[in-house]
Design an enzyme around this catalytic site. Structure first.
Site, PDB file in Angstrom:
ATOM      1  NE  ARG A  79      31.990  -4.912  43.799  1.00 47.01           N
ATOM      2  CZ  ARG A  79      30.807  -4.301  43.739  1.00 47.01           C
ATOM      3  NH1 ARG A  79      30.421  -3.724  42.631  1.00 47.01           N
ATOM      4  NH2 ARG A  79      30.021  -4.267  44.793  1.00 47.01           N
ATOM      5  CB  SER A  80      33.150 -11.813  45.409  1.00 45.31           C
ATOM      6  OG  SER A  80      33.218 -10.625  46.145  1.00 45.31           O
ATOM      7  CB  CYS A 100      26.204  -1.497  64.609  1.00 49.82           C
ATOM      8  SG  CYS A 100      26.309  -0.202  63.378  1.00 49.82           S
ATOM      9  CD  GLN A 158      27.470   5.247  64.692  1.00 45.18           C
ATOM     10  OE1 GLN A 158      26.500   5.912  65.066  1.00 45.18           O
ATOM     11  NE2 GLN A 158      27.390   4.413  63.658  1.00 45.18           N
ATOM     12  CB  SER A 196      34.721  -1.420  60.608  1.00 50.22           C
ATOM     13  OG  SER A 196      34.298  -1.167  61.936  1.00 50.22           O
ATOM     14  CE  LYS A 229      19.997   3.517  59.452  1.00 45.33           C
ATOM     15  NZ  LYS A 229      21.382   3.157  59.061  1.00 45.33           N
ATOM     16  CG  HIS A 262      29.838   1.735  66.401  1.00 49.88           C
ATOM     17  ND1 HIS A 262      30.871   1.890  65.514  1.00 49.88           N
ATOM     18  CD2 HIS A 262      28.725   1.558  65.636  1.00 49.88           C
ATOM     19  CE1 HIS A 262      30.410   1.804  64.268  1.00 49.88           C
ATOM     20  NE2 HIS A 262      29.105   1.598  64.319  1.00 49.88           N
TER      21      HIS A 262
HETATM   22  O1  25A Z   1      24.936   1.381  50.540  1.00 48.22           O
HETATM   23  P1  25A Z   1      24.385  -0.022  50.675  1.00 48.22           P
HETATM   24  O2  25A Z   1      24.048  -0.668  49.355  1.00 48.22           O
HETATM   25  O3  25A Z   1      23.288  -0.173  51.694  1.00 48.22           O
HETATM   26  O4  25A Z   1      25.613  -0.901  51.206  1.00 48.22           O
HETATM   27  C1  25A Z   1      26.285  -0.548  52.324  1.00 48.22           C
HETATM   28  C2  25A Z   1      27.509  -1.381  52.492  1.00 48.22           C
HETATM   29  O5  25A Z   1      27.774  -1.330  53.857  1.00 48.22           O
HETATM   30  C3  25A Z   1      28.262  -2.603  54.288  1.00 48.22           C
HETATM   31  C4  25A Z   1      28.401  -3.486  53.140  1.00 48.22           C
HETATM   32  O6  25A Z   1      29.725  -3.283  52.566  1.00 48.22           O
HETATM   33  C5  25A Z   1      27.369  -2.872  52.205  1.00 48.22           C
HETATM   34  O7  25A Z   1      27.666  -3.216  50.895  1.00 48.22           O
HETATM   35  N1  25A Z   1      27.330  -3.002  55.317  1.00 48.22           N
HETATM   36  C6  25A Z   1      26.035  -3.291  55.313  1.00 48.22           C
HETATM   37  N2  25A Z   1      25.554  -3.424  56.531  1.00 48.22           N
HETATM   38  C7  25A Z   1      26.592  -3.212  57.354  1.00 48.22           C
HETATM   39  C8  25A Z   1      26.765  -3.149  58.770  1.00 48.22           C
HETATM   40  N3  25A Z   1      25.764  -3.352  59.627  1.00 48.22           N
HETATM   41  C9  25A Z   1      27.717  -2.960  56.568  1.00 48.22           C
HETATM   42  N4  25A Z   1      28.899  -2.721  57.064  1.00 48.22           N
HETATM   43  C10 25A Z   1      29.015  -2.701  58.409  1.00 48.22           C
HETATM   44  N5  25A Z   1      27.998  -2.887  59.249  1.00 48.22           N
HETATM   45  P2  25A Z   1      30.906  -4.354  52.608  1.00 48.22           P
HETATM   46  O8  25A Z   1      31.912  -3.896  51.615  1.00 48.22           O
HETATM   47  O9  25A Z   1      31.376  -4.658  53.958  1.00 48.22           O
HETATM   48  O10 25A Z   1      30.245  -5.691  52.097  1.00 48.22           O
HETATM   49  C11 25A Z   1      29.555  -5.753  50.936  1.00 48.22           C
HETATM   50  C12 25A Z   1      29.234  -7.270  50.710  1.00 48.22           C
HETATM   51  O11 25A Z   1      28.025  -7.356  49.953  1.00 48.22           O
HETATM   52  C13 25A Z   1      28.325  -7.962  48.677  1.00 48.22           C
HETATM   53  N6  25A Z   1      27.455  -7.389  47.676  1.00 48.22           N
HETATM   54  C14 25A Z   1      27.329  -6.092  47.327  1.00 48.22           C
HETATM   55  N7  25A Z   1      26.421  -5.945  46.352  1.00 48.22           N
HETATM   56  C15 25A Z   1      25.953  -7.178  46.068  1.00 48.22           C
HETATM   57  C16 25A Z   1      26.613  -8.104  46.916  1.00 48.22           C
HETATM   58  N8  25A Z   1      26.377  -9.415  46.855  1.00 48.22           N
HETATM   59  C17 25A Z   1      25.464  -9.842  45.960  1.00 48.22           C
HETATM   60  N9  25A Z   1      24.778  -9.025  45.137  1.00 48.22           N
HETATM   61  C18 25A Z   1      24.997  -7.701  45.153  1.00 48.22           C
HETATM   62  N10 25A Z   1      24.316  -6.894  44.322  1.00 48.22           N
HETATM   63  C19 25A Z   1      29.756  -7.625  48.482  1.00 48.22           C
HETATM   64  O12 25A Z   1      30.362  -8.472  47.563  1.00 48.22           O
HETATM   65  C20 25A Z   1      30.331  -7.838  49.868  1.00 48.22           C
HETATM   66  O13 25A Z   1      30.435  -9.210  50.145  1.00 48.22           O
HETATM   67  P3  25A Z   1      31.219  -7.822  46.382  1.00 48.22           P
HETATM   68  O14 25A Z   1      31.618  -8.997  45.520  1.00 48.22           O
HETATM   69  O15 25A Z   1      30.444  -6.736  45.718  1.00 48.22           O
HETATM   70  O16 25A Z   1      32.446  -7.124  47.045  1.00 48.22           O
HETATM   71  C21 25A Z   1      33.593  -7.861  47.332  1.00 48.22           C
HETATM   72  C22 25A Z   1      34.734  -6.914  47.548  1.00 48.22           C
HETATM   73  O17 25A Z   1      34.812  -5.996  46.438  1.00 48.22           O
HETATM   74  C23 25A Z   1      35.231  -4.704  46.857  1.00 48.22           C
HETATM   75  N11 25A Z   1      34.290  -3.702  46.358  1.00 48.22           N
HETATM   76  C24 25A Z   1      33.230  -3.192  46.992  1.00 48.22           C
HETATM   77  N12 25A Z   1      32.609  -2.283  46.234  1.00 48.22           N
HETATM   78  C25 25A Z   1      33.286  -2.221  45.061  1.00 48.22           C
HETATM   79  C26 25A Z   1      34.357  -3.147  45.131  1.00 48.22           C
HETATM   80  N13 25A Z   1      35.201  -3.352  44.118  1.00 48.22           N
HETATM   81  C27 25A Z   1      35.019  -2.636  43.016  1.00 48.22           C
HETATM   82  N14 25A Z   1      34.027  -1.713  42.866  1.00 48.22           N
HETATM   83  C28 25A Z   1      33.145  -1.492  43.863  1.00 48.22           C
HETATM   84  N15 25A Z   1      32.145  -0.604  43.703  1.00 48.22           N
HETATM   85  C29 25A Z   1      35.310  -4.757  48.349  1.00 48.22           C
HETATM   86  O18 25A Z   1      36.666  -4.835  48.725  1.00 48.22           O
HETATM   87  C30 25A Z   1      34.525  -6.019  48.732  1.00 48.22           C
HETATM   88  O19 25A Z   1      35.051  -6.583  49.922  1.00 48.22           O
HETATM   89  O1  L14 Z   2      21.759   0.552  59.667  1.00 47.04           O
HETATM   90  O2  L14 Z   2      28.491   2.993  60.309  1.00 47.04           O
HETATM   91  O3  L14 Z   2      23.146  -1.115  59.833  1.00 47.04           O
HETATM   92  O4  L14 Z   2      27.860   3.531  58.285  1.00 47.04           O
HETATM   93  C1  L14 Z   2      25.044   0.381  58.256  1.00 47.04           C
HETATM   94  C2  L14 Z   2      26.150   1.406  58.056  1.00 47.04           C
HETATM   95  C3  L14 Z   2      24.640   1.354  60.490  1.00 47.04           C
HETATM   96  C4  L14 Z   2      25.731   2.339  60.300  1.00 47.04           C
HETATM   97  C5  L14 Z   2      22.905   0.064  59.577  1.00 47.04           C
HETATM   98  C6  L14 Z   2      27.779   2.858  59.314  1.00 47.04           C
HETATM   99  C7  L14 Z   2      24.021   0.971  59.201  1.00 47.04           C
HETATM  100  C8  L14 Z   2      26.731   1.788  59.389  1.00 47.04           C
END
Ligand code: 25A
Ligand code: L14
Length: 339
Positions: free
Chosen positions: A41-42, A132, A159, A162, A216, A245
């Site tokens: 997507r990126s 976090c 929380q 973001s 967690k 948070h």
């Molecule tokens: O549920 P999960 O899978 O555990 O994921 C939880 C999500 O929470 C965020 C992060 O989202 C993650 O994807 N996250 C994780 N830990 C976090 C924390 N401690 C946390 N957030 C806060 N605190 P995010 O949107 O901030 O960042 C996602 C990044 O990961 C890249 N990515 C995702 N899948 C990937 C991957 N990279 C490589 N391989 C994969 N399989 C993602 O890149 C982003 O950098 P991207 O190219 O997928 O997304 C770029 C932009 O595209 C938009 N977007 C997001 N989802 C979709 C989408 N566009 C279209 N369709 C979608 N489904 C967003 O605007 C994103 O910025």
């Molecule tokens: O375990 O606020 O890092 O939804 C990522 C998503 C913490 C909470 C993690 C959220 C979580 C976060």
């Protein structure tokens, strides 16, 4: 000249990944090469580091060749699959997801609390960055535990959206705009409207009635502080705040501490800023904590309901100290001592 490191950021276009790039720049980490990785997507996107436009590459098995340190924040599934690939390529992974945190062979590190645990990275090549809400809480618990022994913690969190990623920040903004314009707000990221509301629900529900986020905070606190005797009960709540948070924490200590003792202990502890002057209406808030790296603590008082109890309120930027800053601090420990 000191050594320069080849650094990869996996999930670079996300809320945390973006902040990781800024932290590397702001803390002047010795970066020789910066490789930015994300999903299909990126493709074609470019991100700025030290004034330079760097193209984002699509993550694949060859992405980590030559990389020394890989910072991951692309969700649990991606970390599960690709952290071992990066480690196999010779990189040390600092992983922000929950995928590896409770693996006994993976250190779980908050540099102000257990910097020495980093040494354990050699087994799997992975270091986990904690949740976090847990990070900012243990920064405050550790110095109190050293001084007086913490027996029990009851915490309620407030929380920011973001934490769920960029898409949730957009959802809150869109809902506020809809409400302002008299339209029906649309909820896609969260199960119910988050604007003008709050949801006592973060991550999935477990069989014991707690959410995974709450568990967690229990398990990660015990692992980071290396003490399973610390009893923790948490209630985690999503609030319509963008960054930061907050946590209301009630402690029971082994030895009696006065509010003054706690202020004295915390004023000398690393990573903490006391913001505690209620006479002048001074206390920490998310807007105050956003965009900086310290955990702010205020409302410190003796619990009137128990002998050895303390209440306090703490706030930190969940994307910075709660994620990106902590990961970059771990990379700094690796660079200083191990790589
Ligand atoms: O549920 P999960 O899978 O555990 O994921 C939880 C999500 O929470 C965020 C992060 O989202 C993650 O994807 N996250 C994780 N830990 C976090 C924390 N401690 C946390 N957030 C806060 N605190 P995010 O949107 O901030 O960042 C996602 C990044 O990961 C890249 N990515 C995702 N899948 C990937 C991957 N990279 C490589 N391989 C994969 N399989 C993602 O890149 C982003 O950098 P991207 O190219 O997928 O997304 C770029 C932009 O595209 C938009 N977007 C997001 N989802 C979709 C989408 N566009 C279209 N369709 C979608 N489904 C967003 O605007 C994103 O910025
Ligand atoms: O375990 O606020 O890092 O939804 C990522 C998503 C913490 C909470 C993690 C959220 C979580 C976060």
């Amino acid at each position: 000249m000191s050594k320069l490191y080849k650094v990869a950021v996996c999930g670079a276009t996300g809320a945390v990944g973006n902040q990781m790039i800024q932290c590397l720049e702001q803390r002047d980490f010795p970066v020789g090469e910066l490789r930015l990785l994300a999903s299909e997507r990126s493709k074609g996107k470019k991100l700025t580091y030290k004034g330079e436009q760097i193209p984002v590459q699509v993550l694949d098995n060859g992405s980590f060749q030559g990389i020394d340190i890989a910072l991951f924040s692309a969700g649990g599934g991606t970390s599960q699959d690709f952290a071992p690939v990066a480690a196999e390529s010779g990189a040390v992974v600092v992983d922000n997801s929950s995928a590896w945190r409770m693996d006994p062979e993976v250190p779980l590190v908050v540099p102000e609390v257990n910097p020495g645990a980093v040494a354990g990275y050699t087994t799997k090549g992975i270091i986990a960055n904690p949740n976090c809400s847990t990070i900012q809480m243990v920064v405050v618990l550790e110095p109190i535990h050293r001084a007086a022994g913490i027996e029990r913690v009851v915490v309620s969190t407030y929380q920011a959206v973001s934490g769920t990623g960029q898409k949730a920040i957009v959802e809150l903004e869109n809902q506020l705009k809809a409400l302002h314009e008299g339209r029906e707000p649309e909820a896609k990221v969260y199960p119910q409207q988050i604007a003008w509301n709050l949801l006592p629900h973060i991550d999935v529900f477990k069989d014991n009635g707690y959410t995974k986020e709450e568990m967690k905070m229990v398990l990660e606190t015990q692992k980071i502080m290396a003490d399973d005797s610390i009893q923790v009960s948490a209630t985690c709540v999503r609030v319509p705040v963008r960054y930061g948070h907050s946590e209301a924490v009630n402690l029971q200590t082994r030895d009696k501490l006065s509010a003054g003792d706690v202020r004295e202990i915390l004023s000398k502890a690393p990573g903490i800023k006391l913001v505690d002057d209620p006479a002048n209406l001074v206390y920490p808030t998310p807007l105050m904590a956003a965009g900086q790296d310290l955990t702010m603590v205020g409302r410190i008082r003796e619990d009137i309901s128990q002998e050895r109890g303390i209440d306090l309120f703490l706030v930190a930027d969940n994307i910075r100290k709660g994620a990106a800053t902590n990961a970059v601090q771990i990379a700094e420990l690796l660079a200083e001592k191990y790589l």
